[in-house]
Design a protein around this motif. Structure first.
Motif, PDB file in Angstrom:
ATOM      1  N   ASP A   1       0.835  -1.219   0.000  1.00 35.19           N
ATOM      2  CA  ASP A   1       0.000   0.000   0.000  1.00 35.19           C
ATOM      3  C   ASP A   1       0.864   1.261   0.000  1.00 35.19           C
ATOM      4  OD1 ASP A   1      -2.516  -1.131  -0.128  1.00 35.19           O
ATOM      5  OD2 ASP A   1      -2.626  -1.456   2.042  1.00 35.19           O
ATOM      6  N   SER A   2       1.961   1.232   0.770  1.00 32.02           N
ATOM      7  CA  SER A   2       2.853   2.395   0.820  1.00 32.02           C
ATOM      8  C   SER A   2       3.484   2.657  -0.543  1.00 32.02           C
ATOM      9  CB  SER A   2       3.958   2.168   1.864  1.00 32.02           C
ATOM     10  OG  SER A   2       3.401   1.989   3.150  1.00 32.02           O
TER      11      SER A   2
ATOM     12  N   VAL B   1       0.923   4.238  -2.797  1.00 35.71           N
ATOM     13  CA  VAL B   1       0.773   5.665  -2.513  1.00 35.71           C
ATOM     14  C   VAL B   1       1.937   6.463  -3.107  1.00 35.71           C
ATOM     15  CG1 VAL B   1       0.694   7.400  -0.682  1.00 35.71           C
ATOM     16  CG2 VAL B   1      -0.597   5.266  -0.439  1.00 35.71           C
TER      17      VAL B   1
ATOM     18  N   LYS C   1      -3.532   0.993  -8.401  1.00 38.22           N
ATOM     19  CA  LYS C   1      -4.423   0.403  -7.400  1.00 38.22           C
ATOM     20  C   LYS C   1      -4.693  -1.059  -7.707  1.00 38.22           C
ATOM     21  CE  LYS C   1      -8.915   0.991  -5.173  1.00 38.22           C
ATOM     22  NZ  LYS C   1     -10.168   1.795  -5.130  1.00 38.22           N
TER      23      LYS C   1
END
Length: 364
Positions: free
Chosen positions: A147-148, A151, A157
């Protein structure tokens, strides 16, 4: 009577006999145009199935509500008023397994997320549960890193979600192998060769452990394994059921007078009984699918009550059917049906066990 237009040619297409009216006096074939539209083919099939005389619904009603009545009527000679036993079984089995295959496609097992596998907070854990919790936390840490990176713009995604799902899948796949104590076939073989002869796995146990370890190495999750069994079951069960019916009739033949009853008679009773089982299964699955669409607790409760009632009726049905068909006293009939149930339960258990082994052997 058929509404198809008569041919102008008066020569029968089947036997070349001269036809003066609608039907050939020699072979009985209707002298109508043989080229049909799809609509005509469908109507002809349905008319042929139902005899165009409401025989279909009469057969279904008696099959569901009057145990053994169809078998007794058929053997007494009243055969045009109902569907023939073989045709009835083929029609019901085709529709039933077709509906089951459609329902099964829409109810694939969903993998539980790791948060549902995680033991509840504050619960005292065993060493094994603590080890599993640490493994889950390690996977979750990796997912947070993904997820990091998403970002930070290194992954999209969809790519991040795919990687997170892959981490869960690999974790669950490993758990399949760990339940049997081995991560690789090499490890299993090493243990097997190192053990003394008296403590080595039996051939059956070794084969099973080896198969499950191979499944683990291929990365197959528990859900995928269950779905493989389901797919194989839907594909092969109709054949197994069709092969099992003569066995069921054979045991009926063993338990009844050979002078009064022929094997053919038991075969007719078996066809009607299995048609009943499939028809009730079809009705219950169809109703359960409709109730599931409502997504309410009341609908779920009704569905559970309905399924319980259907199972009870399926189990009970054989007792009055056997009593009415063979005309024996209730006591004798009850004892015979109880023994037959026990024998067939053992056979069905063996068949299902063999089926599971067959499915494992053919897993790719």
């Amino acid at each position: 009577m058929s509404k198809n237009q008569l041919r102008s040619d008066k020569t029968c297409l089947n036997c070349n006999h001269v036809v003066h009216q609608r039907f050939c006096p020699n072979c009985g074939q209707e002298n109508t145009d043989s080229r049909k539209t799809f609509h005509h083919l469908f109507i002809h099939f349905f008319e042929d199935l139902t005899h165009y005389e409401n025989a279909f619904w009469k057969t279904i009603r008696n099959l569901l509500l009057k145990p053994a009545s169809l078998s007794k009527e058929y053997l007494s000679g009243k055969r045009l008023s109902y569907l023939a036993p073989v045709r009835l079984y083929i029609f019901i089995s085709f529709i039933t397994f077709f509906v089951i295959s459609i329902v099964a496609e829409g109810t694939e097992l969903e993998s539980k997320p790791l948060r549902e596998i995680r033991p509840p907070a504050g619960l005292k854990l065993t060493p094994a549960e603590m080890a599993e919790l640490r493994e889950i936390e390690a996977v979750e840490i990796k997912q947070k890193k993904v997820d990091s990176l998403r970002v930070a713009g290194l992954f999209t995604k969809d790519e991040a979600e795919s990687m997170k799902q892959s981490l869960e899948k690999n974790y669950k796949a490993v758990k399949i192998g760990e339940e049997f104590g081995y991560r690789t076939v090499r490890q299993l073989d090493s243990v097997q060769h190192s053990l003394p002869e008296s403590k080595k796995f039996s051939p059956v146990k070794y084969w099973f452990y080896r198969k499950m370890t191979l499944i683990n190495q291929k990365g197959m999750t528990g859900e995928e394994l269950v779905n493989k069994f389901k797919e194989s079951f839907l594909h092969n069960f109709p054949k197994v059921l069709f092969i099992y019916m003569p066995i069921f009739a054979f045991f009926l033949w063993l338990f009844h007078s050979k002078k009064r009853w022929y094997y053919f008679d038991h075969g007719i009773f078996t066809l009607h009984y299995f048609s009943f089982l499939l028809l009730v299964t079809l009705i219950s699955i169809s109703l359960d699918s409709v109730l599931t669409l409502l997504h309410s607790d009341i609908a779920d409760l009704i569905s559970q009550i309905m399924i319980f009632g259907v199972i009870c009726w399926m189990l009970y049905y054989f007792f009055p059917a056997h009593h009415r068909f063979y005309g024996e006293s209730r006591g004798v009939s009850f004892i015979k049906t109880a023994v037959l149930f026990f024998i067939n339960f053992i056979i069905v258990f063996i068949l299902l066990l063999s089926f599971m082994v067959y499915t494992l052997i053919n897993l790719h």
